[in-house]
Scaffold this motif. Structure first.
Motif, mmCIF file in Angstrom:
data_model
loop_
_atom_site.group_PDB
_atom_site.id
_atom_site.type_symbol
_atom_site.label_atom_id
_atom_site.label_comp_id
_atom_site.label_asym_id
_atom_site.label_seq_id
_atom_site.Cartn_x
_atom_site.Cartn_y
_atom_site.Cartn_z
ATOM 1 N N ARG A 530 0.955 -1.071 0.052
ATOM 2 C CA ARG A 530 0.029 0.016 0.022
ATOM 3 C C ARG A 530 0.831 1.256 -0.108
ATOM 4 N N MET A 531 2.025 1.245 0.932
ATOM 5 C CA MET A 531 2.844 2.460 0.845
ATOM 6 C C MET A 531 3.452 2.832 -0.414
ATOM 7 N N ARG A 532 4.070 1.534 -0.933
ATOM 8 C CA ARG A 532 4.656 1.702 -2.331
ATOM 9 C C ARG A 532 3.529 2.067 -3.418
ATOM 10 N N GLY A 533 2.478 1.683 -3.350
ATOM 11 C CA GLY A 533 1.485 1.969 -4.003
ATOM 12 C C GLY A 533 1.166 3.529 -4.306
ATOM 13 N N LEU A 534 1.262 4.089 -3.087
ATOM 14 C CA LEU A 534 0.812 5.610 -2.714
ATOM 15 C C LEU A 534 2.172 6.246 -3.323
ATOM 16 N N PHE A 535 3.203 5.936 -3.199
ATOM 17 C CA PHE A 535 4.527 6.431 -3.864
ATOM 18 C C PHE A 535 4.414 6.282 -5.459
ATOM 19 N N TYR A 536 3.916 5.203 -5.964
ATOM 20 C CA TYR A 536 3.823 5.187 -7.321
ATOM 21 C C TYR A 536 2.734 5.787 -7.952
ATOM 22 N N GLN A 537 1.814 6.175 -7.289
ATOM 23 C CA GLN A 537 0.563 6.991 -7.585
ATOM 24 C C GLN A 537 1.009 8.608 -7.795
ATOM 25 N N LYS A 538 2.220 8.958 -6.899
ATOM 26 C CA LYS A 538 2.558 10.253 -6.911
ATOM 27 C C LYS A 538 3.699 10.537 -7.847
ATOM 28 N N HIS A 539 4.317 9.235 -8.437
ATOM 29 C CA HIS A 539 5.378 9.267 -9.429
ATOM 30 C C HIS A 539 5.113 8.505 -10.547
ATOM 31 N N ASP A 540 4.921 9.046 -11.717
ATOM 32 C CA ASP A 540 4.765 8.092 -13.033
ATOM 33 C C ASP A 540 6.026 7.723 -13.396
ATOM 34 N N LEU A 541 5.992 6.512 -13.390
ATOM 35 C CA LEU A 541 7.654 6.009 -13.835
ATOM 36 C C LEU A 541 7.622 5.335 -15.009
ATOM 37 N N SER A 542 6.514 5.045 -15.661
ATOM 38 C CA SER A 542 6.354 4.295 -17.029
ATOM 39 C C SER A 542 7.207 4.779 -18.090
ATOM 40 N N LYS A 543 7.328 5.968 -18.262
ATOM 41 C CA LYS A 543 8.060 6.497 -19.751
ATOM 42 C C LYS A 543 9.526 6.161 -19.183
ATOM 43 N N VAL A 544 9.811 6.547 -18.086
ATOM 44 C CA VAL A 544 11.224 6.303 -17.643
ATOM 45 C C VAL A 544 11.718 4.860 -17.606
ATOM 46 N N LEU A 545 10.940 4.198 -17.308
ATOM 47 C CA LEU A 545 11.484 2.455 -17.134
ATOM 48 C C LEU A 545 11.668 2.116 -18.405
ATOM 49 N N SER A 546 10.438 2.360 -19.284
ATOM 50 C CA SER A 546 10.478 1.648 -20.524
ATOM 51 C C SER A 546 11.499 2.000 -21.287
ATOM 52 N N PHE A 547 12.266 3.285 -20.982
ATOM 53 C CA PHE A 547 13.559 3.529 -22.032
ATOM 54 C C PHE A 547 14.616 2.636 -21.716
ATOM 55 N N LEU A 548 14.551 2.055 -20.398
ATOM 56 C CA LEU A 548 15.673 1.265 -20.273
ATOM 57 C C LEU A 548 15.692 -0.012 -20.968
ATOM 58 N N VAL A 549 14.453 -0.518 -21.281
ATOM 59 C CA VAL A 549 14.345 -1.564 -22.016
ATOM 60 C C VAL A 549 14.239 -1.618 -23.525
ATOM 61 N N THR A 550 13.943 -0.380 -24.095
ATOM 62 C CA THR A 550 13.875 0.072 -25.588
ATOM 63 C C THR A 550 15.079 0.346 -26.049
ATOM 64 N N GLN A 551 16.085 1.016 -25.136
ATOM 65 C CA GLN A 551 17.197 1.532 -25.840
ATOM 66 C C GLN A 551 18.108 0.305 -26.213
ATOM 67 N N GLN A 552 18.861 0.390 -27.390
ATOM 68 C CA GLN A 552 19.608 -0.524 -27.944
ATOM 69 C C GLN A 552 21.243 -0.310 -27.614
ATOM 70 N N LYS A 553 21.847 0.594 -27.232
ATOM 71 C CA LYS A 553 23.353 0.638 -27.282
ATOM 72 C C LYS A 553 23.830 0.216 -25.871
ATOM 73 N N TRP A 554 23.008 -0.202 -24.973
ATOM 74 C CA TRP A 554 23.588 -0.647 -23.538
ATOM 75 C C TRP A 554 22.879 -2.177 -23.242
ATOM 76 N N PRO A 555 23.086 -3.283 -23.938
ATOM 77 C CA PRO A 555 22.434 -4.382 -23.850
ATOM 78 C C PRO A 555 22.677 -4.785 -22.002
ATOM 79 N N ILE A 556 23.715 -4.609 -21.688
ATOM 80 C CA ILE A 556 23.701 -4.973 -20.055
ATOM 81 C C ILE A 556 22.723 -4.222 -19.382
ATOM 82 N N LEU A 557 22.572 -3.025 -19.610
ATOM 83 C CA LEU A 557 21.747 -2.058 -18.690
ATOM 84 C C LEU A 557 20.202 -2.585 -19.042
#
Length: 693
Positions: A530-557
Motif C-alpha cells: 500500500r505504501m509503495r502504491g501511494l508512492f507510485y501514484q505520486k510518481h509516474d515511472l512508466s516512460k522512464v522505465l520503458s526507456f531502459l528496455v527499449t534503448q539498444q546501445k547498452w544491452p547489459i543495462l
C-alpha cells in the motif's frame, strides 16, 4: 691584395640593402643582386683565410665588420654561398682561436641562420652544430652562443633533431643549475625556448637530463620566476612540455619531485592575477598555462605509481585537501580532479571520506546557489562520484541529497554536462543504499505550519529525463529510477517511504516509526504494498522505465532493467507499474524479443489474428506452467555476457508470470493473452534447452 677591415666595412655598407631586417624584402631585388653580393665576398673570404694563416690581428677586426654586416638580411644567403659562414663555423671548432674572434664568429653564424634554412642546412650537413654547442663551456661566450643556437634550431627540424642527439639538453640544464646563472639570467627565456624545441624530438626524453623538470620548476618558484611573470611562464611551460612525456612523468613521480610542481601550480593560480596584468597577450598566455598545468596534474596523478609514492598522509594529497578547504575555485577544481584520480580504489575512497572528510567542503560548496561555474561543479561532482562507489561511503554521503545540494544541479539546463554528472552521482548514492533512497523519496522541507509538500527529488529526476535531449543523461535518470525501485522491492518499505496519516486525511511526507495503531491493519506485505502504491501514484515511472528496455546501445543495462522488473512484478503495486511500462509498444516488442528472440508481428490483420489466437487461453493457469521451472529473478553478471540472453529470458518469464498473477484483472484480454502466449513460448524454449543440455 688582402682587404683591410676598413675595406670590408665599406664594401658591406656599399653593396648591402641598408634596410632593417623587418623592412627588407628580397622579392623586388634584381635577379643578379644576390650573385653580385656573393662574388663580392670572395675577396673578404680570401683576406680572412690569409689573416688566419699569418696570425695577424686583422681577423678579429674583419670578423667584427662581418658580424655588423650580417645584421643586413641581404647578406645572409651570400654569406652562406660564398663560404664566409662555413669559414667561421670552422673557426668555432678550431683550437687556439682568440676569444674576440669567436664572439664575432658566433654573431656571423647566428645572424646568417636567422630565418634562413639554406644556412641552417649548412650547419647541420657540415656537422658544425657541436662546435657551436661547445662554446657553452665558456661562460663569457654563453650570452652569444644561446641566441645563435636558437636561431639555428627554431623552425628547422633537422637542427632540432641533431641538437637533441648531441645532448644539448644536458648542457643547458647544467648551466641553469649552475651557481653562475645570475651572469646569464637575462637569457633564461631563450634557454626555455630551446628546450621546448628539443622535447618535440623523438628520443629526447631518453637522452635529456633526468633533473630537467626539477631544475626548471625550482627556478620558477624561486626569486627568478616569482619576480617576473614572463620568466615564470617560460620556465613552467617548458617543464610542462617535458612532463607531457610518460618517461619524465614516471621519473618525476618516483623521484618524489611533486612538491615543487605543486608549488608552481599554486603560484600560477595565486601569485599572478591574469585579470590585473597590463599586457593582454600575457594574460592569455597565463590562462593557457594554467590549463596546461591542470592537464599535467591530471596525467601525473593518473599514473599508477602516484599513490605508491604519495599516500594520503603525504604532503601532496594534504595540499590538495587544503585546497578544497580554501576559497580559490581553480585550486578546488584541481584538487577534485587530482583526488578523483587518486581515489581509484575502495581503500583510498573510504579513507578520503571516513578519515579525511574530503566530502565536507564540497557539500558546503554545492549548497551555494552562487556557484554555477561549469568546470568547478563538474570537477566536484566527478570526484564525489568516485567517493560514492564503495558501499560503506554511500550513507555517509547522504547529505548530498538534500534538495539544496545535488538535486538543485538537476535543474541547471544550461549546463548539460554538469547535469549528467549530477544525475550519475545521484544514482550511485542510492544503488543498494536504503538510507539514501529514504532521503530521495522524502518531500521538500516545509514549514510545519504549512500544508505538506508532496514534491520529491524523484520528481526532479523524472522531470530531467523528460527535458533532456542527451541520451546519456536520460539513461542515467532512468537507471536512477530503476535503482530506487530495486531498493523499494528488496528492503522493508516501512522506514523508507512516507506514510498515509488518517488524522490529516493526506499523504504525509514525514516518515514515522512505527506505523500508528490506526493503520496497523492487514499483513506486513499488504502495508508495504500500500505504501509503495501511494508512492507510485505520486510518481509516474512508466516512460522512464520503458526507456531502459527499449534503448539498444547498452544491452547489459537492458538486462539489469529486466531483473528489476522481475523483482517489482512479485507485488501488486510493482506489477502494476511494470504493466504500465509495457503499454509502450516498443517495450512490449523488447519483451517478446527477450523471451522468444523474435519481434512481435505489428502489421494490421496479422497482429489482430495473433492477439485473437492467444486471447483464447486467457483463463488458463499460466503460473503453473512456470512453477515447474523454479525460476527466480536473477541479476546478469557483466563478466558472463554469453549467458545474458538466457538470464533475460528467465527474468522476463518471471515478470510475465507475476504480472498475470498480480495484475491480470487490470489487463485487457489482448494484453493478458499476449503475456500468456509469451510465457508458453518461453517455457517451451527453456524446457527444450534443459532437455538438450
Amino acid at each position: 691584395m688582402a682587404m683591410s677591415p676598413e675595406d670590408v666595412a665599406a664594401l658591406l655598407q656599399r653593396e648591402g640593402s641598408g634596410l632593417s631586417p623587418d623592412a627588407y624584402d628580397e622579392t623586388p631585388q634584381p635577379d643578379a643582386a644576390r650573385q653580385q653580393r656573393t662574388e663580392a665576398l670572395a675577396g673578404i673570404l680570401e683576406s680572412c683565410q690569409q689573416s688566419l694563416q699569418q696570425g695577424s690581428g686583422q681577423l678579429e677586426a674583419i670578423a667584427n665588420n662581418l658580424g655588423d654586416g650580417s645584421r643586413d638580411v641581404a647578406w645572409r644567403l651570400p654569406y652562406g654561398e660564398s663560404g664566409i659562414l662555413n669559414f667561421f663555423l670552422e673557426i668555432l671548432g678550431a683550437q687556439g682561436v682568440g676569444h674576440g674572434v669567436k664572439v664575432h664568429a658566433l654573431r656571423i653564424v647566428g645572424n646568417s641562420c636567422a630565418d634562413t634554412d639554406e644556412n641552417r642546412a649548412r650547419v647541420v650537413e657540415g656537422n658544425h652544430l657541436t662546435s657551436v654547442i661547445r662554446q657553452l663551456q665558456d661562460d663569457e661566450l654563453i650570452p652569444y652562443a644561446i641566441p645563435v643556437l636558437y636561431n639555428i634550431l627554431v623552425d628547422y627540424e633537422p637542427a632540432q633533431k641533431l641538437a637533441s642527439q648531441s645532448g644539448l639538453n644536458t648542457q643547458l640544464i647544467s648551466l641553469l643549475a649552475s651557481p653562475n646563472l645570475p651572469r646569464y639570467a637575462p637569457l633564461v627565456t631563450y634557454f626555455c625556448k630551446i628546450l621546448a624545441l628539443l622535447i618535440t624530438q623523438d628520443g629526447e626524453a631518453d637522452v635529456a637530463s633526468p633533473i630537467t623538470v626539477q631544475v626548471l620548476l625550482t627556478l620558477a618558484t624561486g626569486p627568478l620566476g616569482k619576480d617576473d611573470v614572463d620568466e615564470f611562464m617560460a620556465l613552467v611551460s617548458t617543464a610542462a612540455s617535458y612532463l607531457a612525456n610518460e618517461t619524465f612523468q614516471s621519473s618525476f613521480i618516483t623521484g618524489q619531485q611533486m612538491d615543487v610542481f605543486m608549488t608552481a601550480f599554486y603560484l600560477a593560480h595565486t601569485h599572478f592575477d591574469s585579470e590585473q596584468l597590463e599586457d593582454e597577450d600575457t594574460a592569455k598566455l597565463l590562462k593557457r598555462l594554467r590549463t596546461a598545468l591542470l592537464t599535467t596534474l591530471a596525467d601525473l596523478s593518473g599514473n599508477d605509481a602516484f599513490v605508491t609514492y604519495y599516500p594520503l598522509n603525504s604532503s601532496v594529497p594534504q595540499s590538495l585537501l587544503a585546497w578544497l578547504q580554501g576559497a580559490n575555485p581553480q585550486l578546488q577544481s584541481a584538487a577534485c580532479l587530482t583526488l578523483g584520480n587518486i581515489a581509484r580504489s575502495d581503500e583510498i575512497s573510504l579513507a578520503l571520506v571516513q578519515t579525511h572528510q574530503a566530502h565536507r567542503p564540497l557539500i558546503n560548496l554545492l549548497s551555494n546557489p552562487a556557484i554555477t561555474d561549469a568546470q568547478q561543479l563538474h570537477s566536484m561532482l566527478s570526484f564525489l562520484k568516485n567517493l560514492a562507489i564503495p558501499a560503506q561511503n554511500k550513507p555517509l554521503l547522504g547529505d548530498l541529497l538534500e534538495d539544496t545540494r545535488v538535486p538543485r544541479i538537476l535543474t541547471l539546463d544550461t549546463l548539460p554536462q554538469v547535469q549528467f554528472a549530477a544525475v550519475s552521482l545521484t544514482r550511485l548514492l542510492f544503488v543498494n543504499c536504503p538510507p539514501n533512497v529514504r532521503l530521495i523519496c522524502a518531500p521538500r522541507n516545509t514549514d510545519p505550519s504549512e500544508q505538506p509538500n508532496e514534491h520529491t527529488s524523484v520528481h526532479d529526476i523524472i522531470s530531467l529525463f523528460g527535458r533532456s535531449d542527451a541520451e546519456p543523461t536520460k539513461l542515467e535518470a532512468a537507471r536512477s529510477i530503476a535503482s530506487i525501485c530495486r531498493v523499494l522491492h528488496t528492503t522493508p518499505v516501512l522506514p523508507l517511504l512516507p506514510e498515509w496519516d488518517p488524522s490529516q486525511d493526506g499523504y504525509v511526507f514525514e516518515p514515522k516509526e512505527p506505523l500508528p495503531p490506526s493503520v496497523e491493519n492487514g499483513s506486513s506485505d499488504e502495508r508495504e504494498s500500500r505504501m509503495r502504491g501511494l508512492f507510485y501514484q505520486k510518481h509516474d515511472l512508466s516512460k522512464v522505465l520503458s526507456f531502459l528496455v527499449t534503448q539498444q546501445k547498452w544491452p547489459i543495462l537492458r538486462s539489469e532493467a529486466w531483473f528489476v522488473f522481475a523483482l517489482m512484478s512479485r507485488s501488486k503495486d510493482g506489477a502494476s507499474v511494470v504493466a504500465s511500462t509495457l503499454v509502450n509498444a516498443e517495450a512490449t516488442d523488447a519483451l517478446a524479443r527477450a523471451i522468444t528472440g523474435q519481434a512481435l508481428v505489428t502489421n494490421g490483420d496479422e497482429q489482430t489474428k495473433q492477439i485473437e489466437s492467444v486471447a483464447s487461453v486467457a483463463g488458463s493457469d499460466t503460473a503453473a506452467i512456470t512453477d515447474g521451472l523454479g525460476l527466480e529473478p536473477q541479476q546478469v553478471d557483466p563478466k558472463q555476457q554469453a549467458n545474458m540472453a538466457r538470464v533475460d529470458r528467465e527474468n522476463c518469464l518471471v515478470l510475465c508470470t507475476e504480472i498475470v498473477k498480480n495484475s491480470g484483472s487490470a489487463l485487457t484480454s489482448a494484453q493478458l493473452g499476449l503475456l500468456q502466449d509469451l510465457i508458453r513460448q518461453g517455457t517451451d524454449m527453456i524446457s527444450q534447452e534443459k532437455a538438450q543440455g
